[in-house]
Scaffold this active site. Sequence first.
Site, PDB file in Angstrom:
ATOM      1  N   LYS A 106       6.852   7.285   4.796  1.00 40.50           N
ATOM      2  CA  LYS A 106       7.131   6.185   3.869  1.00 40.50           C
ATOM      3  C   LYS A 106       8.642   6.133   3.742  1.00 40.50           C
ATOM      4  CE  LYS A 106       7.186   4.735  -0.897  1.00 40.50           C
ATOM      5  NZ  LYS A 106       6.695   4.844  -2.277  1.00 40.50           N
ATOM      6  N   GLY A 167       8.189   2.380 -10.771  1.00 40.65           N
ATOM      7  CA  GLY A 167       7.949   3.040 -12.059  1.00 40.65           C
ATOM      8  C   GLY A 167       7.982   2.123 -13.261  1.00 40.65           C
ATOM      9  N   ALA A 193       4.866  -0.260  -5.488  1.00 41.68           N
ATOM     10  CA  ALA A 193       5.741  -0.262  -6.667  1.00 41.68           C
ATOM     11  C   ALA A 193       5.477  -1.443  -7.589  1.00 41.68           C
ATOM     12  CB  ALA A 193       7.223  -0.250  -6.288  1.00 41.68           C
ATOM     13  N   GLY A 194       5.451  -1.141  -8.866  1.00 40.46           N
ATOM     14  CA  GLY A 194       5.326  -2.177  -9.879  1.00 40.46           C
ATOM     15  C   GLY A 194       3.952  -2.279 -10.528  1.00 40.46           C
ATOM     16  N   ASN A 215       1.576   5.073  -8.105  1.00 37.80           N
ATOM     17  CA  ASN A 215       1.669   6.446  -8.587  1.00 37.80           C
ATOM     18  C   ASN A 215       1.687   6.470 -10.107  1.00 37.80           C
ATOM     19  OD1 ASN A 215       2.397   9.092  -9.289  1.00 37.80           O
ATOM     20  ND2 ASN A 215       3.836   9.321  -7.654  1.00 37.80           N
ATOM     21  N   THR A 216       2.789   5.922 -10.689  1.00 39.20           N
ATOM     22  CA  THR A 216       2.994   6.055 -12.127  1.00 39.20           C
ATOM     23  C   THR A 216       1.880   5.421 -12.949  1.00 39.20           C
ATOM     24  OG1 THR A 216       5.335   5.863 -11.558  1.00 39.20           O
ATOM     25  CG2 THR A 216       4.798   5.909 -13.885  1.00 39.20           C
TER      26      THR A 216
END
Lengths: 265, 71
Positions: A106, A167, A193-194, A215-216
């Site tokens: 990645k 994040g 992301a987002g 992830n987050t």
Amino acid sequence: MTDTIGNDTLAIAGRDFGSRLFLGTAGYPNQQVMLDALAASGTELATMAIRRISLDGYAESLVDVLNGALGGRVGLLPNTAGCLTAKEAVLTAQLAREALDTPWIKLEVIGDRELLYPDVEELLRATEELVNDGFVVLPYCNDDPVTCRKLADLGAAAVMPLGAFIGSGLGIRNPHAIETICARSPVPVVLDAGIGTASDAARAMELGCSAVLLNTAVSKARDPVRMAAAMRDAVAAGRGAFTAGRMPMRAFAEPSSPQLGLIGG
Amino acid sequence: MTAAASIRVNGREEPLAAGSVAELLAGRGIAEDARGVAVALNGAVLPRRRWTGTALTPGDSLEIVRPIQGG
């Protein structure tokens, strides 16, 4: 995953994925929650970072922990998070390949440490170098159709445009751009992301993304394991809706019930 | 060679005490079959099979890395 309609696997660089959810391993309350979340998500690809080893003591290997708990069902996708130049990212990728025995990377090359926004020039340079070096490159990039096309032309195995800042949990800030990228991309598009909650993940899939990387949204949820399961369902639902083809939108009402045979006429 | 001969390990300057990369790693509890560890010497990956045969010289810069939690 095989749904009721049939097999709907995702292929990237010759590898088949039953799950269209890729999950990060950072920021969980503890290691057991991370492992339970990975299992609940159904993911077959987990991201990790490459960092200097602590010279004070040698800790248990994350790879051993993951393989031990998940029985090798989850592939590993190392990242180049934190790299600011193509040179740093290429070396990090090469170290990741040596450490994990995988050519998958990645690719993150950021141009701003606060915004974690991609540096397109460096990203393109690193993509070219790594593709030429035999890597399966999955670049994290802007939600920009031109950049995505350039990355695909250079040989990226997929493109991974951001929905919002890493994040941030702000969702998909420019859904039209993501939809346009998906419609035109010759390689799979992974929304990276987002994502903040399940509806964001479903939306990404409805826009035509091939997969979602997050992830987050899971690791910082009040109950990460439950959110991991919600994300699994959201990605499957969004993919189902995309493949089913949504109804056209209308500006005015259209009755669902027949207009013939109304009483009192 | 002077007594001040030093190398950089993960960004930290230290006296050069080990003869080979493998010896330096062993001194830190990293065996040659340690899983998930990778090494770069002066900006290029040093494959595991070359840890033993690679001597360290003053001014060398080593990076020793491994995978950790990430997104």
